[in-house]
Enzyme design. Structure first.
Site, PDB file in Angstrom:
ATOM      1  N   GLU A 105       0.851  -1.180   0.000  1.00 49.76           N
ATOM      2  CA  GLU A 105       0.000   0.000   0.000  1.00 49.76           C
ATOM      3  C   GLU A 105       0.893   1.238   0.000  1.00 49.76           C
ATOM      4  O   GLU A 105       1.699   1.415   0.906  1.00 49.76           O
ATOM      5  CB  GLU A 105      -0.884  -0.047   1.260  1.00 49.76           C
ATOM      6  N   PHE A 138       2.233  -1.817   9.039  1.00 48.88           N
ATOM      7  CA  PHE A 138       2.440  -1.992  10.480  1.00 48.88           C
ATOM      8  C   PHE A 138       2.397  -3.483  10.794  1.00 48.88           C
ATOM      9  O   PHE A 138       1.562  -4.205  10.244  1.00 48.88           O
ATOM     10  CB  PHE A 138       1.345  -1.274  11.281  1.00 48.88           C
ATOM     11  N   GLU A 176      -3.953  -6.794   2.576  1.00 49.02           N
ATOM     12  CA  GLU A 176      -2.739  -7.449   3.074  1.00 49.02           C
ATOM     13  C   GLU A 176      -2.615  -8.902   2.632  1.00 49.02           C
ATOM     14  O   GLU A 176      -1.539  -9.380   2.302  1.00 49.02           O
ATOM     15  CB  GLU A 176      -2.658  -7.359   4.599  1.00 49.02           C
ATOM     16  N   ASP A 178       1.225  -4.934  13.151  1.00 46.89           N
ATOM     17  CA  ASP A 178      -0.085  -5.333  13.675  1.00 46.89           C
ATOM     18  C   ASP A 178      -0.964  -5.925  12.575  1.00 46.89           C
ATOM     19  O   ASP A 178      -1.843  -6.736  12.839  1.00 46.89           O
ATOM     20  CB  ASP A 178      -0.790  -4.110  14.254  1.00 46.89           C
ATOM     21  N   PHE A 179      -0.729  -5.493  11.326  1.00 53.35           N
ATOM     22  CA  PHE A 179      -1.587  -5.949  10.229  1.00 53.35           C
ATOM     23  C   PHE A 179      -1.223  -7.351   9.753  1.00 53.35           C
ATOM     24  O   PHE A 179      -1.838  -7.879   8.831  1.00 53.35           O
ATOM     25  CB  PHE A 179      -1.518  -4.983   9.036  1.00 53.35           C
ATOM     26  N   HIS A 204      -1.413  -0.309  16.312  1.00 58.12           N
ATOM     27  CA  HIS A 204      -0.330   0.157  15.442  1.00 58.12           C
ATOM     28  C   HIS A 204       1.005   0.211  16.174  1.00 58.12           C
ATOM     29  O   HIS A 204       1.908   0.918  15.762  1.00 58.12           O
ATOM     30  CB  HIS A 204      -0.629   1.553  14.876  1.00 58.12           C
TER      31      HIS A 204
END
Lengths: 324, 480, 334
Positions: C29, C92, C69, C94-95, C138
């Site tokens: 992205e 991030f 993702e 977290d993703f 995040h």
């Protein structure tokens, strides 16, 4: 209709379809004997799709398969004996006995693997197609899925990504009516799966998955489009499976006579045989001879697999990484 | 091939562990056709008819209708009429059911590599056609290895640096026990990322023990050298590169009565580590002069007469401090990419203590009076001997003064204490015949050797500094 | 040696590698940014790692993707099977939850379950870590979870030199590699070798040498441990600081050898403590180096809570130099 394929090609298609059918029927008989470890999902009934699709592909093109992958493997050219050994968990299997029924792969044949995760494969097909696009080699990829995978977010993402990147790939959905025990009619919110695929911005159509000729013709157009750099397509083929979701599935969710009826009305092998003999493209005797050859091959494959050595225990820890 | 076919309790699905044989559809002795229904089985989930796979006679019913048995159990036997009853009975007796269940007994895995970083061998792939990463090429050329003889483990058989190291290690193994193979007779400075693969902790151990890593055989991953390898090399003396194998061949004598093992104190270890590092990484060069001491010794005698306790060393220290001011380019520490050039003269001096050498630093020595300086030196030396110095009291400085004159040493060269750039080693002051005003005369002379770090101080600069020092030492009247 | 920021070193590594190997492409992205938008094309990536990459390498190699993702990683993985060397950027760490299947069940498994037929040379680059009040979704790390996956290599650079050498190695490694770039390290400066520079995987750095205690610190915690060590040195306490550089493979040898030298161990990781890299390293030393230990192992980690938002809470959440210093002192008391 004029003969769409040469006699040799037709006989080859027959050989592959019969091989898949007899391979699966034999496994169905062998499973209860306890020599085959783990889960096995049989492809009987859907042969025209695997063969119809793969017969439009070149050897260099790739497919990404599903948990119900034996048919795709055989259609893309994997050999019967090492496949059988893999399913029996033997050292001589295609993956050295470390994959099993759900993870058969043969990269030398463009078969990038059966996949135990429903919806796991289509993103890989998009990626393979990206590689082909960037390398400029006119190859295409096919991501197989069932009606179950058609509801996975990963598949939606893969389809959108393929459209955005305009890569040469096909999403082939085999709608056999059931995701495990649940009917596709219940689980797919959209009225029409092809319409939903089209909403991602690519051509999508529905075909008869029990008719080899229909599968072949539709796939061929889509492959052509992909090779010409016009981007991805989706194909939905309706079909049925003759066995349960997995071997040992009592299939209580299906009406008592459903499978028997479908074996009469939706048998792609019967339809193929009737068509090619009625049109005079192939002789019944030729078909029969192929059938007998196939049975002998499968008998030998099972016998050899049962006698084949188990994987060496030292291979437990090999091939986790390429370099350590 | 046997014509006896077992009928077993089938397994329908992974969760089925047992089944009930609800009915036999054929009697013992009855003929059955292939595909004929012969019995009914019920599991928890499903009831189903079971067909015969073969044609023949149901010769023996082993499990009666109504019984519940484990999957895999022999239920009956089909064979032809010709097979004798004995054969059937033998088959039933000898029948071993298929094992379906996983009882948690694991297979015994042979001592196979485990997938961790330290113990798994490099996987070998196909033989590459000298297809190698740039690091592998660089390493191979450094080690003098032919890439075409190395198996690549990377993608497409590409040779990685690890492959080259492994090849080097195995080549070394093949060479047998002969140490000091091939390369140098001189130990190379060892720094991180260099051609020798060793853990950083092993590098430290090598520095401390004075072991040359390039001749240590590594037993770790891809031949990497561990602390244990270094210690073993130090024990066997195999780390001395120049020594031929015959020279170190053990004669079988036991160490026991030959010497006492004295464990190194932390201080001794530190000294060893620092000095090995210095000698290995600092390019030393040496400049020697003889300094006329008459004037200085006279001046000092004058102070003494006034009751001041000032040693020759104190005077030399002050002279050094002033010389550093005279030649500020020499008043430096070396720090890799930069020099630190100091404004004040911070001069260290060597103190012998029981545990080893310590070098306290006199700060701003150029500004301190001789008396002040002498007092401070006494205090630092005393506290140094009793281990009461704070860390910052022996850190820093640009030059160390080391004096062995009191032991009657004429001259010596000392090892630099990094990041200082120089050390001055002075011997005793002795009477010599000198030429004064064209005439031979007796004068007192002291020899001094300056060790310089060539990275910070060039020969001419060192010489200029020694000139300044001579000027200061020989004309103390100017600064007394 | 030139001094560079972490971000510059990262950029330098990818640029050099991409110039050398045309198979490398970057997907994610906004890796270029501005695709199809009305304003500027090529923003240079979030956190700015890819300045001028789009003009130099073109749209085929700097591939802006949808926020997707699973498909970003899946596409990269599929391409890696078919001849490319893709880098999938996940903004991030977290993703990773959104694309876990493609990492855990796909990329990391192929070589093994297909019996060694293929390798999967994909690099996944993620921004990681707390310290920016980015909140619970995040600020996490996630490398502990990734280290639990056999078949995947896990890289945790701690300095500009680290990121350069490890990225260049990753881009030549045949296996799937995930690199965790700590967001709070991007502006840190340090000396970085010029030109091609490779740091091997599975080889730790002994950042600092001492005698009294071993600190194993991960990513940004290496820097904090240095500060703690400076403070401890004033009291004559010296420490070994080990920077593992990669958690998989883990340089067990260096950690064990250092603890053998010092007899004490403090493990510092800003992640949550349960089943973490910190507990893994502690378990390693407890099981293989127990006889070296003179005192109980100390762990300095975040508490077992999500990362909070408010800056004071976040500071309390993150381990700091003082926590590390105190832990070392605790080991010396017992």
């Amino acid at each position: 209709m004029s003969q769409p394929l040469s006699a040799e090609q037709l006989l080859g298609a027959w050989r592959r379809m019969v091989t898949i059918r007899e391979f699966e029927e034999r496994l169905h008989r062998e499973m209860p004997k306890g020599m085959i470890p783990g889960f096995t999902h049989l492809y009987s009934g859907q042969e025209a799709i695997a063969v119809g699709v793969c017969d439009t592909l070149d050897r260099e093109d790739v497919i990404v398969s599903t948990h119900r992958g034996h048919g795709h493997c055989l259609a893309k050219g994997c050999e019967v004996k090492p496949m059988m050994q893999e399913i029996y968990g033997r050292a001589g299997g295609l993956c050295g006995g470390k994959g099993g029924s759900m993870h058969i792969a043969d990269f030398s044949k463009g078969m990038l693997g059966a996949n135990g995760i429903v919806g796991g494969g289509p993103p890989l097909a998009t990626g393979a197609a990206l590689a082909f696009r960037n390398l400029g080699n006119r190859r295409v990829s096919v991501g197989f899925g069932g009606d179950g995978s058609a509801n996975q977010g990963t598949v939606f993402e893969a389809m959108n990504m393929a459209v955005v990147l305009k890569v040469p790939t096909l999403f082939v959905f085999e709608n056999n009516g059931y995701s495990e025990n649940t009917a596709a009619e219940y689980a797919i919110g959209a009225r029409d799966l092809a319409e939903r695929c089209a909403a991602f911005g690519m051509p999508a159509e529905t075909g008869d998955g029990t008719d080899f000729f229909d599968v072949y013709a539709r796939t061929r157009r889509a492959v052509e489009r992909a090779r010409n750099g016009e981007g991805p397509s989706s194909l939905v083929f309706t079909c049925t499976r003759f066995f349960g979701h997995f071997e040992g599935d009592p299939q209580k969710y299906r009406a008592a006579d459903e499978v028997d009826t479908f074996r009469q009305t939706m048998d792609c092998l019967g339809k193929f045989r009737d068509r090619v003999t009625a049109e005079g493209w192939l002789q019944e005797s030729a078909l029969q001879q192929v059938h007998e050859d196939v049975l002998a091959l499968i008998d030998a494959a099972v016998e050899e697999a049962m006698a084949a050595p188990l994987p060496d225990l030292a291979t437990l820890t090999t091939d986790v990484y390429t370099t350590y | 091939m046997s014509t006896v076919t077992p009928i077993i309790m089938p397994r329908w699905g992974l969760e089925m562990t047992e089944g009930t044989l609800s009915a036999w559809h054929v009697d013992e002795g009855e003929r059955v056709a292939s595909g004929q229904v012969i019995m009914e089985i019920e599991s928890e989930k499903i009831a189903n008819e079971v067909e015969s796979e073969v044609a023949g006679v149901l010769r023996k019913i082993v499990v009666a209708a109504g019984d519940t048995v484990e999957i895999g159990t022999l239920l009956g036997v089909i064979a032809d009429e010709q097979t004798s009853d004995e054969v059937i009975a033998e088959f039933v007796r000898g029948y071993r059911p298929v094992t379906f269940t996983d009882d948690g007994e694991s297979e015994t895995v042979p001592a196979a590599p485990t997938p961790t970083a330290t113990s798994t061998p490099v996987q070998t792939g196909s033989v590459g056609d000298s297809h190698a990463s740039p690091t592998a090429r660089r390493l191979a050329s450094r080690l003098g290895l032919d890439l075409s003889t190395i198996r690549g483990s990377g993608r497409g058989g590409r040779i990685s640096a690890e492959d080259v190291k492994a090849a080097a290690a195995s080549a070394e193994q093949r060479e047998g026990e002969g140490e000091g193979e091939g390369e140098e007779g001189e130990s190379r400075p060892v720094s991180a990322g260099e051609s020798v693969a060793a853990t950083p902790t092993a590098r430290r151990a090598a520095r401390r023990l004075g072991v040359d890593l390039s001749v240590v055989r590594g037993t770790g991953r891809a031949g990497r050298i561990s602390v244990e390898d270094v210690e073993r090399a130090a024990d066997t003396g195999s780390s001395r590169p120049a020594a031929p194998a015959t020279a170190v061949a053990p004669t079988g004598g036991s160490a026991g009565d030959a010497y006492d093992v004295v464990k190194l104190t932390t201080m001794r270890k530190t000294i060893a580590r620092r000095l090995v590092a210095s000698k290995q990484t600092v390019p030393h060069f040496y400049l020697s002069v003889e300094l006329g001491m008459d004037a200085l010794l006279e001046a000092r005698a004058g102070l003494r007469d006034q009751g001041a306790e000032v040693s020759v060393n104190d005077c030399l220290l002050k002279a050094c401090a002033l010389a550093l001011q005279d030649v500020p380019e020499a008043n430096v520490q070396f720090h890799g990419e930069v020099l630190h050039r100091f404004r004040t003269s911070d001069v260290a001096f060597a103190v012998a203590t029981e545990g080893g050498l310590i070098t306290p630093v006199v700060r701003d020595a150029e500004r301190k009076s001789l008396l002040e300086l002498a007092g401070e030196v006494r205090d630092l030396a005393e506290r140094g001997r009793t281990g009461k110095l704070a860390a910052e009291e022996f850190q820093g400085g640009t030059l160390t003064l080391s004096n062995l004159g009191m032991y009657g040493v004429d001259a010596f060269a000392a090892v630099i204490n990094p990041p200082q750039a120089a050390i001055l080693a002075v011997g005793r002051s002795g009477e010599r015949v000198i030429v004064r005003d064209g005439q031979p005369a007796i004068g007192r002379v002291m020899s001094a050797t300056l060790s310089c770090d060539h990275r910070a101080i060039d020969g001419a600069l060192g010489a200029r500094w020694l000139q300044a020092l001579r000027q200061r030492v020989e004309t103390p009247g100017d600064w007394w | 040696m030139p001094v560079m920021s972490y971000r510059e070193a990262l950029t330098d590594a990818y640029r050099l590698a991409m110039r050398k190997d045309p198979r490398i492409c970057i997907l994610g992205e906004d890796v270029a940014g501005g695709a199809g938008a009305s304003g500027q094309r090529n923003i240079g990536g979030i956190f700015g790692p890819w300045p001028d990459f789009l003009p130099e390498f073109g749209e085929q190699r700097m591939i802006d993707t949808p926020i997707s993702e699973s498909a970003i990683v899946g596409t990269a993985v599929g391409a890696a099977l078919c001849g490319l060397r893709p880098v999938a950027e996940i903004m991030f760490s977290d993703f990773l939850g959104l694309c876990l299947d493609q990492i855990w069940n796909q990329a990391a498994k192929f070589r093994y379950m297909f019996g060694g037929q293929t390798s999967c040379p994909v690099v996944i680059r993620v921004n990681t870590g707390a310290g920016m009040s980015a909140g619970s979704q995040h600020s996490q790390t996630g490398y502990g979870m990734m280290t639990n996956i056999p078949g995947l290599k896990v890289v945790v650079p701690a300095s500009p030199a680290d990121v350069k050498g490890l990225v260049m190695t990753a881009l030549e490694d045949p296996d799937p590699v995930i690199i965790f770039d700590h967001k709070s390290l991007f502006t840190d400066k340090g000396e970085v070798p010029e030109g091609e520079f490779y740091l091997p995987f599975g080889e730790a750095e002994l950042v600092r040498e001492g005698d009294d205690c071993t600190i194993v610190a991960i990513s940004r915690m290496v820097k904090f441990s240095q500060k703690a060590a400076d403070a401890l040195e004033k009291d004559g306490i010296s420490v070994d600081i080990v920077n593992p550089r990669t958690l998989s493979p883990l340089d067990e040898e260096t950690i064990l050898e250092s603890v053998e030298h010092t007899g004490r161990l403090v493990v510092v990781d800003e992640s949550n403590p349960r089943c973490s890299a910190a507990t893994d390293i502690a378990a390693l030393v407890a099981s293989k180096g127990f006889s070296s230990l003179k005192a109980p192992i100390q762990l300095v980690t975040a508490p077992h809570t999500p990362p909070p938002f408010a800056p004071n809470l976040e500071r309390a959440y993150l381990p700091g130099p003082k926590d590390i210093e105190a832990a070392v002192r605790r080991t010396l008391k017992s």
